[in-house]
Design an enzyme around this catalytic site. Structure first.
Site, PDB file in Angstrom:
ATOM      1  N   HIS A 267      21.000  15.171 -17.054  1.00 38.81           N
ATOM      2  CA  HIS A 267      20.879  15.942 -18.301  1.00 38.81           C
ATOM      3  C   HIS A 267      20.454  15.062 -19.462  1.00 38.81           C
ATOM      4  O   HIS A 267      19.628  15.476 -20.292  1.00 38.81           O
ATOM      5  CB  HIS A 267      22.194  16.660 -18.627  1.00 38.81           C
ATOM      6  CG  HIS A 267      22.309  17.993 -17.975  1.00 38.81           C
ATOM      7  ND1 HIS A 267      21.794  19.131 -18.524  1.00 38.81           N
ATOM      8  CD2 HIS A 267      22.860  18.346 -16.792  1.00 38.81           C
ATOM      9  CE1 HIS A 267      22.032  20.153 -17.718  1.00 38.81           C
ATOM     10  NE2 HIS A 267      22.671  19.701 -16.658  1.00 38.81           N
TER      11      HIS A 267
ATOM     12  N   HIS B 223      24.948  14.271 -12.388  1.00 34.90           N
ATOM     13  CA  HIS B 223      24.438  15.444 -13.091  1.00 34.90           C
ATOM     14  C   HIS B 223      24.335  15.177 -14.599  1.00 34.90           C
ATOM     15  O   HIS B 223      23.334  15.537 -15.243  1.00 34.90           O
ATOM     16  CB  HIS B 223      25.357  16.630 -12.811  1.00 34.90           C
ATOM     17  CG  HIS B 223      24.867  17.927 -13.350  1.00 34.90           C
ATOM     18  ND1 HIS B 223      23.706  18.524 -12.930  1.00 34.90           N
ATOM     19  CD2 HIS B 223      25.404  18.755 -14.294  1.00 34.90           C
ATOM     20  CE1 HIS B 223      23.534  19.661 -13.589  1.00 34.90           C
ATOM     21  NE2 HIS B 223      24.541  19.819 -14.418  1.00 34.90           N
TER      22      HIS B 223
ATOM     23  N   GLN C 237      23.948  12.273 -16.081  1.00 34.66           N
ATOM     24  CA  GLN C 237      22.835  11.348 -16.295  1.00 34.66           C
ATOM     25  C   GLN C 237      21.505  12.096 -16.254  1.00 34.66           C
ATOM     26  O   GLN C 237      20.615  11.854 -17.057  1.00 34.66           O
ATOM     27  CB  GLN C 237      22.857  10.229 -15.247  1.00 34.66           C
ATOM     28  CG  GLN C 237      21.677   9.287 -15.314  1.00 34.66           C
ATOM     29  CD  GLN C 237      21.572   8.532 -16.615  1.00 34.66           C
ATOM     30  OE1 GLN C 237      22.543   8.339 -17.324  1.00 34.66           O
ATOM     31  NE2 GLN C 237      20.361   8.121 -16.958  1.00 34.66           N
TER      32      GLN C 237
END
Length: 79
Positions: A55, A51, A53
């Site tokens: 973002h 998650h 990564q």
């Protein structure tokens, strides 16, 4: 983008520079983790890491798009 839309291109450029600084920090952290992985120090993979990564990649893409939009507002203002 909001600053450029309000014809405050100087503020827009400052915000883009600030975003670049934060993205550089995120990139450096990511590079450190990748280097450790390459050297055999394996990090535990979990949904949170994936998650995070996601973002970072989204933020980089949005920053690039914001830069293009600011440039368009500058061109509009110059005409």
């Amino acid at each position: 983008i909001k600053a450029a839309k309000e014809k405050d291109c100087k503020e827009a450029e400052l915000k883009l520079t600030e975003a670049d600084r934060f993205l550089a920090q995120a990139h450096n952290a990511q590079t450190d983790m990748l280097t450790k992985e390459a050297n055999g120090e394996h990090a535990q993979m979990c949904l949170l890491m994936v998650h995070a990564q996601d973002h970072v990649m989204t933020a980089i893409t949005f920053r690039d798009l914001a830069g293009e939009i600011v440039e368009l507002y500058k061109r509009i203002e110059d005409k």
